[in-house]
Every structure is written in C-alpha cells, then in structure tokens.
Design a protein around this motif. Sequence first.
Motif, short mmCIF file in Angstrom:
data_model
loop_
_atom_site.label_atom_id
_atom_site.label_comp_id
_atom_site.label_asym_id
_atom_site.label_seq_id
_atom_site.Cartn_x
_atom_site.Cartn_y
_atom_site.Cartn_z
N LEU A 145 6.04 33.48 37.29
CA LEU A 145 5.55 32.72 36.92
C LEU A 145 5.00 30.75 37.12
N ARG A 146 4.59 30.50 37.07
CA ARG A 146 3.90 29.10 37.38
C ARG A 146 3.85 28.54 35.68
N SER A 147 3.20 29.12 34.45
CA SER A 147 2.72 28.25 33.57
C SER A 147 4.09 28.06 32.85
N ARG A 148 4.48 26.69 32.22
CA ARG A 148 5.54 26.51 31.54
C ARG A 148 5.84 27.94 30.54
N THR A 149 4.66 28.22 29.43
CA THR A 149 4.72 27.86 28.58
C THR A 149 4.89 29.82 28.52
N ALA A 150 4.30 30.59 30.03
CA ALA A 150 4.92 31.52 30.81
C ALA A 150 6.29 32.09 30.32
N ARG A 151 6.26 31.14 31.22
CA ARG A 151 8.28 30.73 31.99
C ARG A 151 9.01 31.26 29.73
N LEU A 152 9.02 30.37 29.18
CA LEU A 152 9.12 30.28 28.17
C LEU A 152 8.98 31.60 27.05
N LEU A 153 7.96 32.15 27.29
CA LEU A 153 7.44 33.42 26.42
C LEU A 153 8.47 34.67 27.20
N LEU A 154 8.08 34.65 28.18
CA LEU A 154 9.18 35.59 29.46
C LEU A 154 10.77 35.32 28.65
N ALA A 155 11.67 33.77 29.22
CA ALA A 155 12.50 33.98 28.24
C ALA A 155 12.88 33.82 27.58
N ASN A 156 12.35 33.70 26.12
CA ASN A 156 12.19 34.41 24.73
C ASN A 156 12.35 35.52 24.36
N SER A 157 11.03 36.81 24.83
CA SER A 157 11.73 37.82 24.94
C SER A 157 11.93 38.91 26.09
N ILE A 158 12.94 37.51 26.33
CA ILE A 158 14.25 38.43 27.30
C ILE A 158 15.58 38.64 25.59
N THR A 159 15.22 36.89 25.90
CA THR A 159 16.13 37.15 24.14
C THR A 159 16.12 37.25 23.35
N LEU A 160 15.23 37.83 22.78
CA LEU A 160 14.59 39.11 21.25
C LEU A 160 14.74 40.23 22.30
N THR A 161 14.97 40.47 23.34
CA THR A 161 15.65 42.12 23.91
C THR A 161 16.79 42.79 23.58
N PRO A 162 17.42 42.88 22.47
CA PRO A 162 19.16 42.97 22.33
C PRO A 162 19.77 43.56 23.85
N GLY A 163 20.59 42.75 24.37
CA GLY A 163 21.29 43.18 25.07
C GLY A 163 21.56 42.48 26.17
N THR A 164 20.31 41.16 26.30
CA THR A 164 20.28 40.05 26.79
C THR A 164 20.10 38.82 26.08
N LEU A 165 20.01 37.55 26.91
CA LEU A 165 19.83 36.54 26.89
C LEU A 165 19.66 35.16 27.30
N THR A 166 19.00 34.62 27.32
CA THR A 166 18.50 33.02 28.77
C THR A 166 19.28 32.53 28.39
N VAL A 167 20.36 32.02 29.44
CA VAL A 167 21.15 31.07 29.11
C VAL A 167 20.28 29.83 29.67
N GLU A 168 19.43 30.15 30.68
CA GLU A 168 19.11 28.55 31.11
C GLU A 168 17.72 28.76 31.92
N ILE A 169 17.05 28.25 31.84
CA ILE A 169 15.51 27.71 32.83
C ILE A 169 15.74 26.72 33.78
N GLU A 170 15.22 27.16 34.81
CA GLU A 170 15.09 26.31 35.41
C GLU A 170 14.43 26.53 36.82
N GLY A 171 13.21 25.30 36.24
CA GLY A 171 11.71 25.83 37.47
C GLY A 171 11.76 27.45 37.77
N GLU A 172 11.50 27.80 39.18
CA GLU A 172 11.63 29.40 38.75
C GLU A 172 13.01 30.30 38.57
N TRP A 173 13.69 30.02 37.91
CA TRP A 173 15.11 30.69 38.18
C TRP A 173 15.52 30.10 36.76
#
Length: 170
Positions: free
Chosen positions: A109-137
Amino acid sequence: MDVAPVGRTRNVAASFVVLMIFWIMLDGSLAPDVLIVGAVASALVVLLHRDGLQFLTEARFTPQAAAAAIGYVVFFLKELVKSNLHIAAVVLDPSLPVHPGIVKVRTRLRSRTARLLLANSITLTPGTLTVEIEGEWLWIHWVTMEAADPEEATRQIVSGFEGYLEAIYG
C-alpha cells in the motif's frame, strides 16, 4: 482553467456530505433542528480542515471503490469472527498453546491512510497487534506466531486486507 480549485471544491463537498451522513447516523433523526446543528458542525470541521479530511481525500469515489469498501467490511468481520474463535480456543485449551512473537510484514500500500487502516484492522483483530509502522514495513505482535518468515507472515496477516484497500485508496 486551473484544476486544483475544482478538486479542492470536490473534496470539501465530499467531506461535508460524509460528515453530515455520519451526523445523521449518530443522531438517528431528520428533525430540522438536528440537521441545522449537523450542518453547522460539519461546515466548521470542513472549514478547519480546508485541505480535506485525509481519509476522504485519498479515497477513490468510484463504483469499484464502493464495492471494495463493502468487501473490506465483510472481510474484516469474517476475520474478526475467525480470530475471536481461534483465541477463545487457545485460551480454553488446557495446554494454552501460546507462541508469541513479533513478525515483520511488508505492505504494498502506498497511501498513508490505507496503511493506517491496515494497521488498525490488524490491531482490532484478536491475537495481533500492530507495534510499529515504518514505510512499507509493519511490526506485528502475534499471540500464536505461525510464521517468522516475512513473506509468509505477510501472506497470512496482511494480504487479505490489501486488495480491498488498494481498490479504495490506490
């Protein structure tokens, strides 16, 4: 003819309409006084954010994007139920098969908003938590780590969400 004012006007109008719809959904009433207060509040937010609300201005407003948004919500809810059942099974298992770890995943994903939504969706899914976002990682804490390899972890955690977000945000 300068195209920038047309695009800005469209973004302002889209932001106002979305905020009004959100206001109506929150209040649940179409009474004139509620609509007036909602219009004033929406106008104030739009005026304070003249460049637009990023989550709206980066989104595509096409039939394909609308279908992808619906697909994204359905996919997210399916993943939410699956992960809730998985974590419940882990907790109820007497041996408590927990293998926590942090995995590094890559998003295309290139859009910052899309990356943020991805990270939040991962965090909202039990068993996973986004710890950090750095560029494409993204670094994800995974309660039952099933893959340490970034490519396999990306496939298991990220890839299902990405197609929908790409269609919405590019």
